[in-house]
Design an enzyme around this catalytic site. Sequence first.
Site: not given
Ligand code: PGA
Length: 252
Positions: A12-14, A97, A99, A168, A174, A213, A234-235
Amino acid sequence: MSHIRQPIIAGNWKMNGDLASTTKLLDEIRASQYQGVAELVVFPPYVYLPLVQSKLAGTNIRYGSQDVSRHETGAYTGEIAATMLKDFACHYALIGHSERRQYHAETDALVIDKCHAAHQAGLVPMVCVGETLAEREKQQTEQVIQQQLAGLLALDHAILNQLVIAYEPVWAIGTGLSASPEQAQTVHAFIRSQVANHNENIAKSMRILYGGSLKPDNASDLLVMPDIDGGLIGGASLKAQSFLEIAKSWPN
Ligand code: PGA
């Protein structure tokens, strides 16, 4: 080792990257000629979908959108319809998600509408669920997840048969603080039991991904758990090397 459920490793590149870095990332992913067990998926920002489509053409790497409108078409400025995403050969639509839930006040009811809209256009919904730190500390994890699942479990079987769930925990996203393999497994087993109460066959085949994470150094311990069928990253998905390293941590 055979798998009942094909694992998914999804990035997930956000809202990260630009044209140059996204091009480089795609070129590197493509050049790796990944041949592992897991299905690879990327979720780029909308505007890079045509680029993703052309860069990943001829590979078995799938991609999807980070969100989708609940509406089919019309006067909804700034929204993107599921049919438009299908035009660019998206396979999945990420929905709900944390967010989106947190910064855009998305509700469980909206998540369900988006699942319908995605399915209607031929996209596979990948829905995120998870508790906040406050909810975990108040021992409300199962209650929160149960509530987030309730509407999903009432969806038509045609949708449920394809649906992918990503657990999640909000406190792990994050933060560098992933859930422990045991913590994650407990919730994944709970999610699968909730689905089984509704339909056992769907529960057996449903892919439930862990996100929060996930990194190359904790991936194998998490992904080996029996009810964890992959990861939403994500990251660590913003670099081809760490993304692919996580994908390769699946036991072949
Ligand atoms: P993260 O994000 O790996 O940076 O914790 C995961 C996500 O929000 O899908």
